[in-house]
Design a protein around this motif. Structure first.
Motif, PDB file in Angstrom:
ATOM      1  N   VAL A  94       0.832  -1.205   0.000  1.00  0.00           N
ATOM      2  CA  VAL A  94       0.000   0.000   0.000  1.00  0.00           C
ATOM      3  C   VAL A  94       0.872   1.263   0.000  1.00  0.00           C
ATOM      4  N   SER A  95       0.310   2.349  -0.480  1.00  0.00           N
ATOM      5  CA  SER A  95       1.019   3.624  -0.406  1.00  0.00           C
ATOM      6  C   SER A  95       0.961   4.137   1.034  1.00  0.00           C
ATOM      7  N   THR A  96       1.822   5.107   1.334  1.00  0.00           N
ATOM      8  CA  THR A  96       1.861   5.655   2.699  1.00  0.00           C
ATOM      9  C   THR A  96       2.417   7.066   2.659  1.00  0.00           C
ATOM     10  N   TRP A  97       2.778   7.577   3.813  1.00  0.00           N
ATOM     11  CA  TRP A  97       3.320   8.929   3.924  1.00  0.00           C
ATOM     12  C   TRP A  97       4.481   8.892   4.899  1.00  0.00           C
ATOM     13  N   ASN A  98       5.610   9.455   4.515  1.00  0.00           N
ATOM     14  CA  ASN A  98       6.752   9.603   5.415  1.00  0.00           C
ATOM     15  C   ASN A  98       6.752  11.022   5.976  1.00  0.00           C
ATOM     16  N   TYR A  99       7.127  11.147   7.249  1.00  0.00           N
ATOM     17  CA  TYR A  99       7.105  12.481   7.850  1.00  0.00           C
ATOM     18  C   TYR A  99       7.844  12.500   9.175  1.00  0.00           C
ATOM     19  N   GLU A 100       8.120  13.719   9.632  1.00  0.00           N
ATOM     20  CA  GLU A 100       8.667  13.946  10.962  1.00  0.00           C
ATOM     21  C   GLU A 100       7.715  14.884  11.705  1.00  0.00           C
ATOM     22  N   ALA A 101       7.528  14.639  12.986  1.00  0.00           N
ATOM     23  CA  ALA A 101       6.606  15.464  13.764  1.00  0.00           C
ATOM     24  C   ALA A 101       7.010  15.467  15.230  1.00  0.00           C
ATOM     25  N   VAL A 102       6.634  16.549  15.897  1.00  0.00           N
ATOM     26  CA  VAL A 102       6.815  16.674  17.345  1.00  0.00           C
ATOM     27  C   VAL A 102       5.497  17.137  17.940  1.00  0.00           C
ATOM     28  N   GLN A 103       5.102  16.519  19.028  1.00  0.00           N
ATOM     29  CA  GLN A 103       3.962  16.995  19.796  1.00  0.00           C
ATOM     30  C   GLN A 103       4.404  17.192  21.241  1.00  0.00           C
ATOM     31  N   ILE A 104       4.048  18.351  21.788  1.00  0.00           N
ATOM     32  CA  ILE A 104       4.353  18.644  23.188  1.00  0.00           C
ATOM     33  C   ILE A 104       3.044  18.928  23.912  1.00  0.00           C
ATOM     34  N   ARG A 105       2.743  18.077  24.873  1.00  0.00           N
ATOM     35  CA  ARG A 105       1.585  18.297  25.732  1.00  0.00           C
ATOM     36  C   ARG A 105       2.079  18.993  27.002  1.00  0.00           C
ATOM     37  N   GLY A 106       1.359  20.012  27.430  1.00  0.00           N
ATOM     38  CA  GLY A 106       1.820  20.725  28.610  1.00  0.00           C
ATOM     39  C   GLY A 106       0.763  21.602  29.234  1.00  0.00           C
ATOM     40  N   ASN A 107       1.158  22.257  30.310  1.00  0.00           N
ATOM     41  CA  ASN A 107       0.250  23.122  31.052  1.00  0.00           C
ATOM     42  C   ASN A 107       0.577  24.587  30.807  1.00  0.00           C
ATOM     43  N   VAL A 108      -0.461  25.383  30.705  1.00  0.00           N
ATOM     44  CA  VAL A 108      -0.338  26.800  30.385  1.00  0.00           C
ATOM     45  C   VAL A 108       0.099  27.618  31.597  1.00  0.00           C
ATOM     46  N   GLN A 109       1.022  28.551  31.335  1.00  0.00           N
ATOM     47  CA  GLN A 109       1.320  29.632  32.278  1.00  0.00           C
ATOM     48  C   GLN A 109       1.189  30.929  31.483  1.00  0.00           C
ATOM     49  N   LEU A 110       0.292  31.804  31.903  1.00  0.00           N
ATOM     50  CA  LEU A 110       0.088  33.054  31.190  1.00  0.00           C
ATOM     51  C   LEU A 110       1.271  33.985  31.410  1.00  0.00           C
TER      52      LEU A 110
END
Length: 203
Positions: A94-110
């Motif tokens: 099957v075809s696909t997709w190559n990629y690089e990614a970063v996700q950062i989950r965190g808490n807000v400080q105003l």
């Protein structure tokens, strides 16, 4: 973000590179309802032991009206990505997709006013520094900048989870892997970037 073990990275230098080169990222929150805003982000490492993401959005943005200290958000950075055709294999697949990614989950400080001012100074320097006639925050005058800041909502995101993904055909045998590189080298800029990344990790 789902990351099979084969594509999972713990390389923080890669994370820094992806964030720096793909800084116009998505700020996602789910207070009241799911909201997402594209915004300019920077990784702050003034204290390497306590790094965080900093950004700002418009105060008129409904997302700004709901966020408060301690709220959880997700910062989503997408790096280079490219379509991988099933015709590039020596067998049916099957075809696909190559990629690089970063996700950062965190808490807000105003941010307070001084933190927002410093954030805008750094952000402007990063992108103005290479212009023919750069205009830095200091060139605008403090009074002007502070007037404009009244419409900005600055926030820091203190990481609780960091995900780094490199999906670069690591599951393919050498012949197919090399052929994918050759095909990508003849595509667009994103394809060439993915090909270059694959060359760095090739077996």
């Amino acid at each position: 973000m789902f990351i099979p073990k084969l594509y999972r990275s713990e390389d923080y230098d890669l994370m820094r590179q992806l964030i720096s080169e793909n800084a116009f990222a998505l700020l996602i929150s789910s207070t009241e309802k799911i909201r997402a805003t594209h915004s300019m982000m920077m990784l702050n490492e003034d204290d390497p032991e306590h790094m965080y993401v900093e950004t700002h959005i418009s105060k008129a943005n409904p997302q700004a009206k709901t966020l408060k200290d301690g709220d959880e958000v997700l910062c989503d950075f997408l790096g280079a990505h490219a379509y991988i055709s099933s015709s590039w294999y020596d067998h049916m697949n099957v075809s696909t997709w190559n990629y690089e990614a970063v996700q950062i989950r965190g808490n807000v400080q105003l941010m307070d006013n001084e933190e927002l001012y410093q954030h805008l100074e750094k952000l402007t320097f990063k992108y103005e520094n290479f212009q023919k006639c750069p205009v830095m925050v200091k060139d605008m005058g403090r009074a002007f900048v502070e007037k404009e800041m009244k419409g900005a909502f600055g926030l820091k995101i203190i990481p609780t989870e960091i995900y780094i993904k490199q999906k670069l055909s690591q599951n393919r045998k050498d012949h197919d892997f090399q052929n994918i590189i050759s095909e990508l080298d003849n595509t667009d800029e994103n394809g060439k970037k993915i090909a270059a990344k694959m060359k760095l990790i090739q077996k």
